[in-house]
Write a protein that holds these residues in place. Structure first.
Motif, PDB file in Angstrom:
ATOM      1  N   ALA A 179      39.209  42.847  29.581  1.00 22.53           N
ATOM      2  CA  ALA A 179      38.743  41.540  30.062  1.00 22.53           C
ATOM      3  C   ALA A 179      38.275  41.635  31.511  1.00 22.53           C
ATOM      4  CB  ALA A 179      39.858  40.506  29.929  1.00 22.53           C
ATOM      5  N   LEU A 180      38.982  42.398  32.327  1.00 24.90           N
ATOM      6  CA  LEU A 180      38.556  42.605  33.711  1.00 24.90           C
ATOM      7  C   LEU A 180      37.209  43.324  33.773  1.00 24.90           C
ATOM      8  CD1 LEU A 180      41.829  43.670  35.582  1.00 24.90           C
ATOM      9  CD2 LEU A 180      40.366  41.737  36.144  1.00 24.90           C
ATOM     10  N   THR A 181      37.030  44.301  32.893  1.00 26.85           N
ATOM     11  CA  THR A 181      35.777  45.053  32.861  1.00 26.85           C
ATOM     12  C   THR A 181      34.604  44.153  32.502  1.00 26.85           C
ATOM     13  OG1 THR A 181      36.974  47.059  32.219  1.00 26.85           O
ATOM     14  CG2 THR A 181      34.599  47.037  31.847  1.00 26.85           C
ATOM     15  N   TYR A 182      34.800  43.294  31.513  1.00 23.62           N
ATOM     16  CA  TYR A 182      33.737  42.361  31.125  1.00 23.62           C
ATOM     17  C   TYR A 182      33.409  41.396  32.263  1.00 23.62           C
ATOM     18  CZ  TYR A 182      33.656  43.762  26.202  1.00 23.62           C
ATOM     19  OH  TYR A 182      33.490  44.469  25.026  1.00 23.62           O
ATOM     20  N   ASP A 183      34.440  40.930  32.961  1.00 25.80           N
ATOM     21  CA  ASP A 183      34.209  40.041  34.101  1.00 25.80           C
ATOM     22  C   ASP A 183      33.372  40.731  35.174  1.00 25.80           C
ATOM     23  OD1 ASP A 183      35.640  38.089  32.854  1.00 25.80           O
ATOM     24  OD2 ASP A 183      37.415  38.236  34.133  1.00 25.80           O
ATOM     25  N   GLU A 184      33.663  42.017  35.381  1.00 27.55           N
ATOM     26  CA  GLU A 184      32.921  42.776  36.394  1.00 27.55           C
ATOM     27  C   GLU A 184      31.466  42.968  35.981  1.00 27.55           C
ATOM     28  OE1 GLU A 184      33.021  47.227  38.485  1.00 27.55           O
ATOM     29  OE2 GLU A 184      34.601  46.601  37.094  1.00 27.55           O
ATOM     30  N   LEU A 185      31.232  43.229  34.704  1.00 28.65           N
ATOM     31  CA  LEU A 185      29.875  43.487  34.221  1.00 28.65           C
ATOM     32  C   LEU A 185      28.972  42.263  34.333  1.00 28.65           C
ATOM     33  CD1 LEU A 185      30.626  45.657  31.040  1.00 28.65           C
ATOM     34  CD2 LEU A 185      29.692  46.434  33.223  1.00 28.65           C
TER      35      LEU A 185
END
Length: 208
Positions: free
Chosen positions: A54-60
């Motif tokens: 979820a953090l990775t998607y937020d960053e992308l």
């Protein structure tokens, strides 16, 4: 915060559906060897890692820039990730425990004391894993965070190599503390709480 949690669950729901396919070979192996313990940590860690996803998607998608324009505090944004991890852990327990009980029941492989010890240690390990991953990924992002995590993975091996003479004594001390294993999840929760404070401090210093 509830809206943030729902957003994260909707973001990772497709990932969760694909991860179900990974359970089939582990379920088969657990059933063949009569060891339901195999599937418990697998499901637990498989779901917990989705908090990092979820953090990775937020960053992308640069979600943090948008989130910081909303009437929510930065501490709530960070706390939502920890709540997501705990919620996924709860879901993992609901899924895994019945499977473990069924496999152990039909294979007659059941030792209550050992199961209780294993259960507590796995829960504590999962909480510590979440406490380690979230600050790293919040601080360094998804790409650099992976390299930092790989570097940290070498530290236990280095310590064992340096203190190999005392390793047997350490294991002996740990084995004598088995009767205190019921405290392990509470220690894990305390470490997770400290981690949330660190993550919040890191996030408040970030510029978006």
């Amino acid at each position: 915060m509830t809206a943030l949690l729902v957003k994260d669950l909707m973001t990772i729901q497709r990932q969760l559906k694909t991860k179900v396919l990974y359970l089939l070979p582990i379920l088969f192996i657990s059933n063949v060897f009569g060891q339901g313990y195999f599937i418990f940590p697998f499901i637990l860690f498989l779901l917990i890692i989705q908090a990092v996803t979820a953090l990775t998607y937020d960053e992308l998608c640069d979600f943090d820039k948008y989130a910081n324009t909303l009437p929510i505090s930065k501490s709530e944004i960070v706390l939502s990730k920890y709540m997501l991890g705990l919620f996924l852990m709860f879901i993992a327990l609901i899924i895994a425990l019945p499977i473990v009980l069924i496999i152990n029941h039909f294979t007659n492989n059941w030792e209550t004391a050992n199961y209780f010890l294993t259960f507590n240690l796995i829960i504590a390990a999962a909480l510590c894993m979440l406490a380690l991953l979230l600050p790293i990924y919040i601080k360094f992002g998804s790409i650099k965070g992976r390299f930092v995590l790989i570097f940290l993975c070498f530290i236990p091996g280095l310590l064992i190599g340096l203190f190999d003479k005392y390793f047997a004594n350490i294991l002996l001390v740990v084995s004598k503390l088995q009767h205190l294993s019921y405290l392990a999840p509470f220690i894990g929760l305390f470490i997770l709480w400290l981690s949330s404070l660190i993550s919040t401090a890191i996030y408040k210093r970030k510029e978006f």
